[in-house]
Motif scaffolding. Structure first.
Motif, mmCIF file in Angstrom:
data_model
loop_
_atom_site.group_PDB
_atom_site.id
_atom_site.type_symbol
_atom_site.label_atom_id
_atom_site.label_comp_id
_atom_site.label_asym_id
_atom_site.label_seq_id
_atom_site.Cartn_x
_atom_site.Cartn_y
_atom_site.Cartn_z
ATOM 1 N N GLN A 170 -7.014 4.232 7.915
ATOM 2 C CA GLN A 170 -6.992 2.853 8.412
ATOM 3 C C GLN A 170 -6.295 1.929 7.423
ATOM 4 N N VAL A 171 -5.395 1.126 7.949
ATOM 5 C CA VAL A 171 -4.749 0.058 7.180
ATOM 6 C C VAL A 171 -5.054 -1.259 7.884
ATOM 7 N N THR A 172 -5.647 -2.176 7.156
ATOM 8 C CA THR A 172 -5.975 -3.482 7.694
ATOM 9 C C THR A 172 -5.346 -4.551 6.822
ATOM 10 N N VAL A 173 -4.562 -5.427 7.455
ATOM 11 C CA VAL A 173 -3.874 -6.489 6.726
ATOM 12 C C VAL A 173 -4.412 -7.826 7.218
ATOM 13 N N TRP A 229 4.902 10.571 1.435
ATOM 14 C CA TRP A 229 4.333 9.258 1.165
ATOM 15 C C TRP A 229 4.985 8.215 2.071
ATOM 16 N N LEU A 230 4.259 7.137 2.263
ATOM 17 C CA LEU A 230 4.796 5.979 2.962
ATOM 18 C C LEU A 230 4.466 4.767 2.102
ATOM 19 N N GLN A 231 5.464 4.216 1.440
ATOM 20 C CA GLN A 231 5.308 3.002 0.656
ATOM 21 C C GLN A 231 5.480 1.814 1.589
ATOM 22 N N MET A 232 4.455 0.995 1.679
ATOM 23 C CA MET A 232 4.478 -0.139 2.601
ATOM 24 C C MET A 232 4.436 -1.422 1.796
ATOM 25 N N ASN A 233 5.492 -2.199 1.883
ATOM 26 C CA ASN A 233 5.611 -3.458 1.162
ATOM 27 C C ASN A 233 5.629 -4.637 2.122
ATOM 28 N N SER A 234 5.361 -5.802 1.597
ATOM 29 C CA SER A 234 5.381 -7.028 2.410
ATOM 30 C C SER A 234 4.604 -6.843 3.705
ATOM 31 N N LEU A 258 0.857 -1.177 0.000
ATOM 32 C CA LEU A 258 0.000 0.000 0.000
ATOM 33 C C LEU A 258 0.895 1.228 0.000
ATOM 34 N N ARG A 259 0.365 2.312 -0.568
ATOM 35 C CA ARG A 259 1.097 3.571 -0.539
ATOM 36 C C ARG A 259 0.202 4.630 0.103
ATOM 37 N N LEU A 260 0.637 5.125 1.238
ATOM 38 C CA LEU A 260 -0.089 6.179 1.921
ATOM 39 C C LEU A 260 0.433 7.534 1.468
ATOM 40 N N SER A 261 -0.482 8.485 1.365
ATOM 41 C CA SER A 261 -0.114 9.843 0.988
ATOM 42 C C SER A 261 -0.474 10.806 2.104
ATOM 43 N N CYS A 262 0.289 11.874 2.194
ATOM 44 C CA CYS A 262 0.028 12.931 3.171
ATOM 45 C C CYS A 262 0.139 14.258 2.430
ATOM 46 N N ALA A 263 -0.962 14.979 2.384
ATOM 47 C CA ALA A 263 -0.996 16.272 1.707
ATOM 48 C C ALA A 263 -1.077 17.380 2.739
ATOM 49 N N ALA A 264 -0.234 18.375 2.571
ATOM 50 C CA ALA A 264 -0.202 19.498 3.511
ATOM 51 C C ALA A 264 -0.796 20.747 2.875
ATOM 52 N N SER A 265 -1.459 21.524 3.682
ATOM 53 C CA SER A 265 -1.969 22.820 3.237
ATOM 54 C C SER A 265 -1.846 23.806 4.393
ATOM 55 N N GLY A 266 -2.088 25.067 4.080
ATOM 56 C CA GLY A 266 -1.897 26.098 5.089
ATOM 57 C C GLY A 266 -0.457 26.547 5.067
ATOM 58 N N ARG A 267 0.137 26.682 6.207
ATOM 59 C CA ARG A 267 1.535 27.090 6.268
ATOM 60 C C ARG A 267 2.408 25.989 5.692
ATOM 61 N N THR A 268 3.455 26.370 4.980
ATOM 62 C CA THR A 268 4.319 25.391 4.352
ATOM 63 C C THR A 268 4.967 24.484 5.388
ATOM 64 N N PHE A 269 5.140 23.200 5.025
ATOM 65 C CA PHE A 269 5.822 22.301 5.941
ATOM 66 C C PHE A 269 7.123 21.802 5.329
ATOM 67 N N THR A 313 -1.492 -3.787 10.930
ATOM 68 C CA THR A 313 -2.847 -3.251 11.005
ATOM 69 C C THR A 313 -2.936 -2.152 12.064
ATOM 70 N N ALA A 314 -3.386 -0.980 11.651
ATOM 71 C CA ALA A 314 -3.471 0.163 12.560
ATOM 72 C C ALA A 314 -4.044 1.358 11.797
ATOM 73 N N VAL A 315 -4.333 2.403 12.540
ATOM 74 C CA VAL A 315 -4.593 3.700 11.920
ATOM 75 C C VAL A 315 -3.248 4.395 11.766
ATOM 76 N N TYR A 316 -2.977 4.866 10.569
ATOM 77 C CA TYR A 316 -1.706 5.509 10.285
ATOM 78 C C TYR A 316 -1.895 7.025 10.214
ATOM 79 N N TYR A 317 -1.011 7.734 10.896
ATOM 80 C CA TYR A 317 -1.080 9.182 10.983
ATOM 81 C C TYR A 317 0.170 9.827 10.388
#
Length: 123
Positions: A118-121, A79-84, A18-29, A90-94
């Motif tokens: 949520q990521v469930t394996v 991004w967080l690329q999650m392999n294998s 799975l590949r998780l994405s994180c998009a930021a807005s507002g003040r630059t990060f 399994t958890a909520v990813y933040y």
């Protein structure tokens, strides 16, 4: 204020990716450290991975060699690329952002947090 939104979670089988994405807005990060944490039911939130503004990375031992963190400072994305994947992933990813120079694996150091995905394996 940095507003973070995660996406990409889902239900997968053990061994999948799975590949998780994180998009930021507002003040630059772009100068902040971006971290990924996860929280399973009944457990404390735990560190997964972090990437600093100069692209230095850290990983929890449990995901080292399987997960890859990346970011595009110009696009304000991470991004967080999650392999294998394993059932124990399994958890909520933040996604979270911390000022530079802080301890990257400590929840307390992060100022801004997303709502989680949520990521469930399944085994």
């Amino acid at each position: 204020q940095v507003h973070l939104v995660e996406s990409g979670g889902g239900l997968v089988q053990a061994g999948d990716s799975l590949r998780l994405s994180c998009a930021a807005s507002g003040r630059t990060f772009s100068s902040e450290t971006v971290g990924w944490f996860r929280q399973a039911p009944g457990k404390e939130r735990e560190f997964v991975a972090a990437i600093r503004w100069f692209l230095g990375v850290d990983y929890a031992d449990s995901v080292k060699g399987r997960f890859i963190i990346s970011r595009d400072r110009a696009k304000e994305m991470a991004w967080l690329q999650m392999n294998s994947l394993k059932p124990e992933d399994t958890a909520v990813y933040y996604c979270a952002a911390a000022p530079p120079g802080r301890q990257v694996d400590a929840v307390r150091e992060y100022t801004f947090w997303g709502q989680g995905t949520q990521v469930t394996v399944s085994s």
